[in-house]
Design a protein around this motif. Structure first.
Motif, PDB file in Angstrom:
ATOM      1  N   THR A 413       0.963   1.073  -4.642  1.00  0.00           N
ATOM      2  CA  THR A 413      -0.455   0.741  -4.641  1.00  0.00           C
ATOM      3  C   THR A 413      -1.283   1.903  -4.096  1.00  0.00           C
ATOM      4  OG1 THR A 413      -0.021  -1.621  -4.390  1.00  0.00           O
ATOM      5  CG2 THR A 413      -2.187  -0.836  -3.701  1.00  0.00           C
ATOM      6  N   ARG A 463      -1.047  -7.818  -7.657  1.00  0.00           N
ATOM      7  CA  ARG A 463      -1.589  -7.600  -6.310  1.00  0.00           C
ATOM      8  C   ARG A 463      -2.905  -8.349  -6.127  1.00  0.00           C
ATOM      9  NH1 ARG A 463      -4.757  -3.793  -3.406  1.00  0.00           N
ATOM     10  NH2 ARG A 463      -5.543  -2.889  -5.331  1.00  0.00           N
ATOM     11  N   LEU A 482       1.945  -3.125  -3.009  1.00  0.00           N
ATOM     12  CA  LEU A 482       3.229  -3.287  -3.685  1.00  0.00           C
ATOM     13  C   LEU A 482       3.823  -1.912  -3.941  1.00  0.00           C
ATOM     14  CD1 LEU A 482       2.192  -5.964  -6.354  1.00  0.00           C
ATOM     15  CD2 LEU A 482       3.314  -6.391  -4.169  1.00  0.00           C
TER      16      LEU A 482
END
Length: 951
Positions: A413, A463, A482
């Motif tokens: 991420t 997410r 993530l």
């Protein structure tokens, strides 16, 4: 005589009070006994002798313990038989701790237990047969422990069981099925999830395990020691969406009726000893992921049905005796990502074509007999032809003659438009660039529908869904990260999860307990792309105020003093209790006979509501049914107030919309809705169970709708996949509901707020029109319109009504036309300044296939060859949104046209089939529902709860 009677009454009251107090005190005693067997319990368990007075992870109702949720607390020790004494317990979650020992047989004494969550602990030994005594159980998740022995046949007695997860243990023996005298798993006809992977189960899969009454979504038996053939009866369970029988010792032919499982998204039969012909799977139109690798099928030409699976993302048939040349059409499947046909006898020339799927990442044809490769242009796809004749010729060059790289794509991420700064030890920079101590663990997705791991968009969608779910559950979550997606040896997708706190650098204990329970209880539901999952959380070592206090040396003295004081006070007030209860009984009787005695007709809400047979609930009743309106039962919030889940004494689940106390904002809507819904009854209208107008409270009690709104399904938030047939059924159901209001209600009713947010989907995806707060009755069946203040929702509102303030049935028809366009485009009525009606009119070209609307249609609706009747559907929608009402059809006309479209497609419009959604939603029967946490719904405005997540 009077004195004697009074003494008798007082004696009875003292006895009753003593019995109740004893039960309450015993709960505290038994919990302390449990606590003595655990280490690392929350510090505030030492500070207060009463567990119901603020102990972390403990919830009580009327001083009886009803919930123990202690996920990721670092507990060690054992679970003693004292747990069986907590007879009011409904939820037990000890997941992600380091507990050990066996599961006590006394667990079966918890007759009210609905959620048994012991994920990722260290329990061992056999599963007690008394598990079958948990008659109220809905969710049994005992996966990722070290349980041994056989699966108890008694589990088949749990008739309401929805989720059964015994995976990742050391269970042995055969799969139990019922006989004339013993129960078995075949009796669990309401179960949606059978998760038994990663055990040591052996023997044949019993023919009797499956029957046509079952409603299973997921059948997971991967990585066991099962032998024998796949039973023909598997084809009877047409609700199946995921089938995993891989990594066993199964033999024989794949039954031909597996082609009946038309709702299956993922099929894993790999790594067995299956023989015979490669099974024909022509009918599996929604199949995403197919793995038949490493079986000993008879030598077979490339099946023609390969190219006819329109939803396929992954085809794995490594080492399956395939022979012949691959058709170019295979690579034109729009969502195709990965093809692994290595170690076969594929020959001839490989031609991927020039219009292959733009998602195609890898074609692995290693160790075949391909002699040539037609390269029409520069490919972005990794093609692997090593150990084929083409790569054995001298002078051959090109990357396709190299082995697979085996260096999968990475993902992490990225920051949300900010710059990450260095953090101190143990802290991590969040996506919002804040240094904090995240709660971490791994998500294991057992059957994702994709194989390419480098698509950042799908992880970002996941997410965002997780953040929304946590926030809707009112958990203190700032952001989620993530990272490191990978496939493990079981072909599970494993993703590292980091959850960051909101408003502080670390979570408090309540926050961790909430997040842990949300994940262990499957409250968060991922979209179809990721499918079913389990979570293994890590211990959180950074709790606010984590230091442990010392045990009080005078706890016994305190308890004795408290008990003594309570007895003294009780004796002083018992006489008053009897009189008070008599008064309450009189008041309750008066309320039931005249629930609107205190209605104020001058507060802008009009005259006293006139009802037909609708039940009036007291505030005390609804408080009891919702555990005192506890946070656990809170399923949403909005401008009107809060929405709670409740359970009536007859077992029916309800959604209770509670207005903000003292507010008059919803008074008129309250009156309108109870008056209208008390006299209309139709399967396509949400039912009003009752209401409460008591103690200054205004509450509406609805039937509980499990799958949320059509809006959420179209946006992808609900995780329910809507193909063309499902959308037609939804349109027809909603149309019939409105037709009933316009034609059969007496007098007729105009809804006035028809939109996809006000159309709900039940467990069978049957559409139900909801939210009648703005509705208007014509008052006289001969009236054609009502002159009224303009209300409704922009984008759906009838322009004629807006200009004239004359509300007619055709105003609902206009709004419904917008809904029809939204059903096929999945676009908001007004989006980025563009109006959906105008966009469709400007784009369409009736001389072209599908009116040339391919760029406007929702790509998830299906494929152009399947959209029979779409043109007629668009024509109907545009007739509904004509400028003036006299040009629009009636709702009866609308119903007839949609029915004709369904007949054209080949479906009987009068038959409603069960949903094959992959959202892991529970298909309820009467009072059943999969979850008891119940932050599954969001409340928007004054509208009925809508599902977040989840399948």
């Amino acid at each position: 005589m009077g004195a004697t009677t009074t003494c008798q009454v007082l004696l009875i009251l003292i006895i009753l009070h003593f019995l109740v107090s004893t039960a309450q005190n015993n709960d505290a005693t038994y919990l302390r006994a449990l606590k003595d067997g655990w280490q690392n319990t929350p510090p505030n368990w030492e500070d207060n002798p009463d567990p119901c007075s603020g102990w972390d992870g403990i919830r009580c109702t009327d001083s009886r313990i009803t919930s123990i949720t202690l996920a990721s607390m670092g507990l060690t020790g054992t679970l003693s038989g004292d747990i069986g004494q907590l007879t009011e317990l409904q939820i037990l979650d000890l997941s992600y701790n380091r507990l050990s020992g066996s599961l006590t047989p006394r667990i079966g004494d918890l007759k009210k237990l609905t959620n048994l969550l012991l994920v990722g602990c260290g329990f061992s030994g056999p599963l007690p047969d008394t598990l079958g005594d948990l008659e109220s159980l809905i969710f049994m998740s005992l996966n990722s422990n070290s349980f041994t022995g056989q699966i108890p046949p008694s589990i088949g007695n749990i008739k309401n069981l929805y989720w059964l997860d015994l995976a990742d243990n050391r269970l042995t023996g055969s799969i139990p099925v019922s006989s004339g005298t013993t129960p078995g798993l075949d009796m669990l006809i309401n179960a949606k999830h059978f998760h038994f992977g990663r055990n040591m189960l052996s023997g044949a899969i019993p023919e009797r395990l499956f029957n046509s009454n079952m409603t299973l979504f997921h059948l997971l038996f991967e990585n066991n020691q099962l032998s024998g053939t796949i039973p023909d009866t598997l084809g009877l369970v047409k609700s199946l969406e995921v089938v995993r029988l891989d990594r066993n010792f199964l033999t024989g032919n794949v039954p031909s009726n597996i082609n009946n499982l038309t709702g299956v998204f993922e099929m894993f039969l790999s790594n067995n000893q299956l023989t015979g012909l490669v099974p024909n799977m022509t009918g599996l139109d929604v199949l995403n992921y197919l793995d038949l690798s490493n079986n000993t099928f008879d030598p077979s030409d490339i099946p023609s049905w390969f190219s006819t699976l329109p939803a396929l993302t992954t085809l794995k048939m490594n080492n399956t005796n395939l022979v012949g040349q691959l058709p170019t059409a295979l690579f034109n499947i729009p969502q195709l990502q990965n093809v692994d046909l290595s170690n076969n006898r594929i020959n001839g020339t490989l031609d991927i074509g020039s219009s292959y799927s733009n998602q195609l990442q890898q074609v692995n044809l290693q160790n075949n007999q391909i002699a040539d490769f037609t390269q029409r242009r520069q490919y972005n796809t990794e093609v692997i032809l090593v150990e084929n004749p083409i790569c054995m010729e001298s002078g051959t060059s090109g990357g396709f003659c190299s082995p697979p790289t085996n260096t999968g794509p990475s993902y992490l991420t990225q920051p949300n438009n900010c710059v990450r700064t260095p953090c101190s030890r143990d802290q991590v920079s969040s996506p919002n660039c804040r240094c904090a101590y995240p709660y971490t663990g791994d998500l294991f997705f057992r059957a994702p529908s994709f194989s390419y791991l480098g698509n950042a968009a799908i992880y970002e969608a996941l997410r965002n869904e997780m953040v929304d779910s946590f926030r809707m559950s009112q958990l203190p979550v700032d952001s989620v990260s993530l990272g490191n997606p990978s496939r493990n040896l079981d072909d599970y997708l494993v993703i590292n999860l980091q959850v960051f706190p909101s408003g502080d650098e670390r979570f408090n204990r309540t926050g961790i307990l909430g997040i842990g329970f949300s994940l262990s209880n499957q409250t968060f539901k991922p979209n179809d792309t990721f499918g079913t999952y389990f979570f293994i959380g890590e211990n959180y070592d950074f709790l606010t105020g984590a230091s442990r206090g010392q045990k009080s040396s005078n706890t016994g003295v305190i308890i004795g003093a408290v008990v003594g004081g309570c007895v003294l006070v009780a004796l002083l007030i018992l006489a008053g209790i009897y009189a008070t209860r008599q008064k309450e009984r009189v008041e309750r009787t008066a309320h039931e006979s005249s629930p609107f005695a205190l209605w104020d007709a001058n507060n802008g809400s009009g005259a006293v509501p006139q009802l037909k047979g609708t039940k009036a609930f007291s505030f005390e009743e609804l408080s009891k049914y919702t555990n005192n309106f506890s946070e656990l039962n809170n399923i949403g919030t909005g401008g009107y107030g809060m929405v709670y889940k409740g359970c009536l004494p007859n077992g029916q689940l309800v959604a209770i919309k509670r207005a903000t106390r003292g507010s008059t904002q919803g008074g008129l809507e309250f009156k309108t809705e109870i008056e209208l819904l008390s006299r209309v009854h139709h399967k396509n209208l949400v039912s009003l169970v009752g209401f409460c107008f008591d103690q200054g409270e205004q509450m509406l009690v609805y039937e509980y709708i499990v799958n949320g709104t059509v809006k959420d399904s179209l946006s992808g938030r609900s995780g329910i996949r809507l193909d063309w047939i499902r959308r037609l059924r939804i349109a027809l159901g909603a149309a019939k509901g409105l037709q009933y209001l316009h034609v059969l209600a007496d007098p007729p009713i105009i809804h006035r707020d028809v939109k996809t947010n006000n159309i709900l989907l039940d467990e069978r995806l049957v559409a139900k029109v909801a939210d009648f707060g703005l509705s208007k009755s014509l008052g006289d069946s001969n009236r054609t319109h009502v002159t009224t203040q303009v209300k409704g929702t922009m984008g759906y509102m009838d322009p004629e009504y807006y200009m004239t303030q004359q509300l007619t049935e055709k105003s609902d028809v206009y709004s419904f036309g917008v809904v029809l366009l939204e059903l096929i485009t999945s676009r908001n009525p007004i989006e980025k300044g563009k109006y959906i009606v105008r966009e469709v009119k400007q784009t369409m070209d009736k001389s072209k296939e599908l009116y040339g609307l391919q760029d406007v249609l929702d790509p998830t609706i299906g494929f152009t060859t399947q959209l029979k009747g779409l043109e007629t559907f668009v024509d109907l929608a545009l007739q509904c949104v004509e400028e003036t009402g006299d040009q629009r059809p009636t709702m009866s006309d609308v119903v007839k046209v949609i029915e004709s479209i369904m007949e054209l497609v080949g479906f009987n419009p009068n038959v409603e089939s069960a949903s094959n959604s992959a959202s892991y939603n529970y298909a309820s029967k009467g009072s059943e529902h999969p979850y008891t946490n119940d932050n599954l719904f969001a409340y928007s405005g004054d509208h009925f709860p809508t599902k977040l997540d989840p399948k």
